[in-house]
Enzyme design. Sequence first.
Site, PDB file in Angstrom:
ATOM      1  N   HIS A  98      95.808  14.001  29.099  1.00 30.26           N
ATOM      2  CA  HIS A  98      95.502  13.701  27.573  1.00 30.26           C
ATOM      3  C   HIS A  98      95.520  14.862  26.936  1.00 30.26           C
ATOM      4  O   HIS A  98      95.137  16.051  27.354  1.00 30.26           O
ATOM      5  CB  HIS A  98      94.209  13.258  27.204  1.00 30.26           C
ATOM      6  CG  HIS A  98      94.199  12.639  25.755  1.00 30.26           C
ATOM      7  ND1 HIS A  98      93.939  13.255  24.776  1.00 30.26           N
ATOM      8  CD2 HIS A  98      94.359  11.269  25.241  1.00 30.26           C
ATOM      9  CE1 HIS A  98      94.118  12.751  23.637  1.00 30.26           C
ATOM     10  NE2 HIS A  98      94.375  11.395  24.078  1.00 30.26           N
TER      11      HIS A  98
ATOM     12  N   GLU B 292     102.030  10.264  23.689  1.00 27.96           N
ATOM     13  CA  GLU B 292     101.378  10.559  22.595  1.00 27.96           C
ATOM     14  C   GLU B 292     101.943  11.656  21.857  1.00 27.96           C
ATOM     15  O   GLU B 292     101.358  12.903  22.127  1.00 27.96           O
ATOM     16  CB  GLU B 292     100.009  10.528  23.175  1.00 27.96           C
ATOM     17  CG  GLU B 292      99.486   9.482  23.732  1.00 27.96           C
ATOM     18  CD  GLU B 292      98.036   9.048  23.573  1.00 27.96           C
ATOM     19  OE1 GLU B 292      97.567   8.582  22.758  1.00 27.96           O
ATOM     20  OE2 GLU B 292      97.417  10.155  24.291  1.00 27.96           O
TER      21      GLU B 292
ATOM     22  N   GLY C  64      92.931   5.260  20.317  1.00 27.95           N
ATOM     23  CA  GLY C  64      91.952   5.919  20.155  1.00 27.95           C
ATOM     24  C   GLY C  64      90.923   5.532  19.358  1.00 27.95           C
ATOM     25  O   GLY C  64      90.127   4.473  19.548  1.00 27.95           O
ATOM     26  N   GLY C  65      90.826   6.095  17.949  1.00 25.74           N
ATOM     27  CA  GLY C  65      89.896   5.781  16.973  1.00 25.74           C
ATOM     28  C   GLY C  65      89.730   4.127  16.476  1.00 25.74           C
ATOM     29  O   GLY C  65      88.517   3.777  16.684  1.00 25.74           O
TER      30      GLY C  65
ATOM     31  N   GLU D  39      94.330  16.194  24.654  1.00 25.14           N
ATOM     32  CA  GLU D  39      92.807  16.888  24.337  1.00 25.14           C
ATOM     33  C   GLU D  39      92.316  17.859  25.470  1.00 25.14           C
ATOM     34  O   GLU D  39      91.769  19.063  25.635  1.00 25.14           O
ATOM     35  CB  GLU D  39      91.810  15.866  23.814  1.00 25.14           C
ATOM     36  CG  GLU D  39      92.098  15.559  22.486  1.00 25.14           C
ATOM     37  CD  GLU D  39      91.683  14.105  22.033  1.00 25.14           C
ATOM     38  OE1 GLU D  39      90.934  13.465  22.671  1.00 25.14           O
ATOM     39  OE2 GLU D  39      92.033  13.630  21.113  1.00 25.14           O
TER      40      GLU D  39
ATOM     41  N   SER E  59      97.425   7.251  16.147  1.00 23.77           N
ATOM     42  CA  SER E  59      97.352   6.668  15.107  1.00 23.77           C
ATOM     43  C   SER E  59      97.715   5.041  15.052  1.00 23.77           C
ATOM     44  O   SER E  59      98.269   4.724  14.200  1.00 23.77           O
ATOM     45  CB  SER E  59      97.804   7.576  13.947  1.00 23.77           C
ATOM     46  OG  SER E  59      97.345   8.660  13.780  1.00 23.77           O
TER      47      SER E  59
ATOM     48  N   GLY F  26      94.983  10.962  16.044  1.00 22.69           N
ATOM     49  CA  GLY F  26      93.801  11.250  15.118  1.00 22.69           C
ATOM     50  C   GLY F  26      94.334  11.706  13.579  1.00 22.69           C
ATOM     51  O   GLY F  26      93.512  12.137  12.934  1.00 22.69           O
TER      52      GLY F  26
ATOM     53  N   ASN G 110      90.928   4.008  24.211  1.00 20.99           N
ATOM     54  CA  ASN G 110      90.548   5.380  24.609  1.00 20.99           C
ATOM     55  C   ASN G 110      89.324   5.568  23.825  1.00 20.99           C
ATOM     56  O   ASN G 110      89.685   6.308  22.811  1.00 20.99           O
ATOM     57  CB  ASN G 110      91.403   6.153  24.623  1.00 20.99           C
ATOM     58  CG  ASN G 110      91.121   7.728  25.067  1.00 20.99           C
ATOM     59  OD1 ASN G 110      89.927   7.890  25.598  1.00 20.99           O
ATOM     60  ND2 ASN G 110      91.897   8.746  24.710  1.00 20.99           N
ATOM     61  N   TRP G 111      88.419   5.526  24.427  1.00 25.00           N
ATOM     62  CA  TRP G 111      86.818   5.642  23.552  1.00 25.00           C
ATOM     63  C   TRP G 111      86.599   7.167  23.352  1.00 25.00           C
ATOM     64  O   TRP G 111      85.909   7.661  22.558  1.00 25.00           O
ATOM     65  CB  TRP G 111      85.757   5.103  24.150  1.00 25.00           C
ATOM     66  CG  TRP G 111      85.747   3.698  23.981  1.00 25.00           C
ATOM     67  CD1 TRP G 111      86.692   2.793  23.285  1.00 25.00           C
ATOM     68  CD2 TRP G 111      84.691   2.824  24.642  1.00 25.00           C
ATOM     69  NE1 TRP G 111      86.172   1.647  23.259  1.00 25.00           N
ATOM     70  CE2 TRP G 111      85.139   1.400  24.287  1.00 25.00           C
ATOM     71  CE3 TRP G 111      83.490   3.045  25.258  1.00 25.00           C
ATOM     72  CZ2 TRP G 111      84.295   0.244  24.721  1.00 25.00           C
ATOM     73  CZ3 TRP G 111      83.064   1.653  25.695  1.00 25.00           C
ATOM     74  CH2 TRP G 111      83.146   0.523  25.434  1.00 25.00           C
ATOM     75  N   LYS G 112      87.259   8.075  24.162  1.00 26.51           N
ATOM     76  CA  LYS G 112      86.840   9.578  23.991  1.00 26.51           C
ATOM     77  C   LYS G 112      85.497   9.678  24.304  1.00 26.51           C
ATOM     78  O   LYS G 112      84.836   8.899  25.148  1.00 26.51           O
ATOM     79  CB  LYS G 112      87.316  10.209  22.757  1.00 26.51           C
ATOM     80  CG  LYS G 112      88.780   9.933  22.296  1.00 26.51           C
ATOM     81  CD  LYS G 112      89.618  10.796  21.504  1.00 26.51           C
ATOM     82  CE  LYS G 112      91.005  10.312  21.330  1.00 26.51           C
ATOM     83  NZ  LYS G 112      91.700  11.028  20.485  1.00 26.51           N
TER      84      LYS G 112
HETATM   85  P1  PGA Z   1      94.186   7.830  17.907  1.00 22.55           P
HETATM   86  O1  PGA Z   1      93.999   8.753  19.385  1.00 22.55           O
HETATM   87  O2  PGA Z   1      94.757   6.506  18.159  1.00 22.55           O
HETATM   88  O3  PGA Z   1      92.819   8.173  17.354  1.00 22.55           O
HETATM   89  O4  PGA Z   1      95.116   8.734  17.188  1.00 22.55           O
HETATM   90  C1  PGA Z   1      94.879   8.349  20.393  1.00 22.55           C
HETATM   91  C2  PGA Z   1      94.472   8.946  21.644  1.00 22.55           C
HETATM   92  O5  PGA Z   1      94.234  10.200  21.749  1.00 22.55           O
HETATM   93  O6  PGA Z   1      94.642   8.463  22.888  1.00 22.55           O
END
Ligand code: PGA
Length: 254
Positions: free
Chosen positions: A97, A169, A232-233, A99, A211, A175, A12-14
């Site tokens: 998500h 999640e 994500g990251g 966010e 994470s 994050g 997930n590149w955001k």
């Molecule tokens: P993260 O994000 O791996 O950076 O914790 C996961 C996500 O938000 O899908």
Amino acid sequence: MVERRLPIIVGNWKMYKSPAEAVAYVHELLPLVKSASAKIYLAVPFTAISSVAEAAKGSNLQIGAQNMHDASEGAFTGEIAARMLGEAGASFVVLGHSERRRLFGETNDFINRKVLKALSEHLQPILCIGETLEEREAGRTADILHQQLKECLAGVSAENAPNLLIAYEPVWAIGTEKAAMPELAQQIHQECLDWLKEQLQLEPIILYGGSVNPANGRSLLEQPAIGGLLVGGASLSPTTFSEIINTAPNEPEE
Ligand code: PGA
């Protein structure tokens, strides 16, 4: 011999990467994952979908989006419809998500309408659920997850959603470099799988997100109720993402 179901690993590149950066990433990633024992999904920004889908043609990569609106079309400035995503080359969409819930006020009801729309437009939904730290500390994790599942999956059945994916999640793990311990994630996944089967007669695959990195990917994937990962990251670098993908066990189990 029973063939093991391949884990699904989603990047997930955001809000990162321009179309040109995205294509360069795919060219770098593909040779690193060509013998992976996993299904690889990339959730990219809207503007990168078509160029990345083109660059990934004929490969083992699925390209998708990170959000969409539930209407077919209309006066919704700044929004995007399922059909537009499909035509651009998306085969799946991440919905709900944390966010989106926290920063953009998305409710379970709105997410439910998006899930139903994605299904009707043949986009595979990845429904995200998860509790906050406060909810966890108050002992409300199971209640929160059940409520999210119940409300976001209203009207969803095994017939209309044979390929539904859920991503658990925990909000406190996103994050933060504080991934859930594999045993804790396993326990929560199993609890959700049991609840989904009993209450909604659904048997989706549940991915873990929050994470995930090359050091913890394998131990998470080894848990029987964890069907894959949402990263994500650590998905932003093709090298790091490929390391996570390549931790997926190679040999089919008996
Ligand atoms: P993260 O994000 O791996 O950076 O914790 C996961 C996500 O938000 O899908």
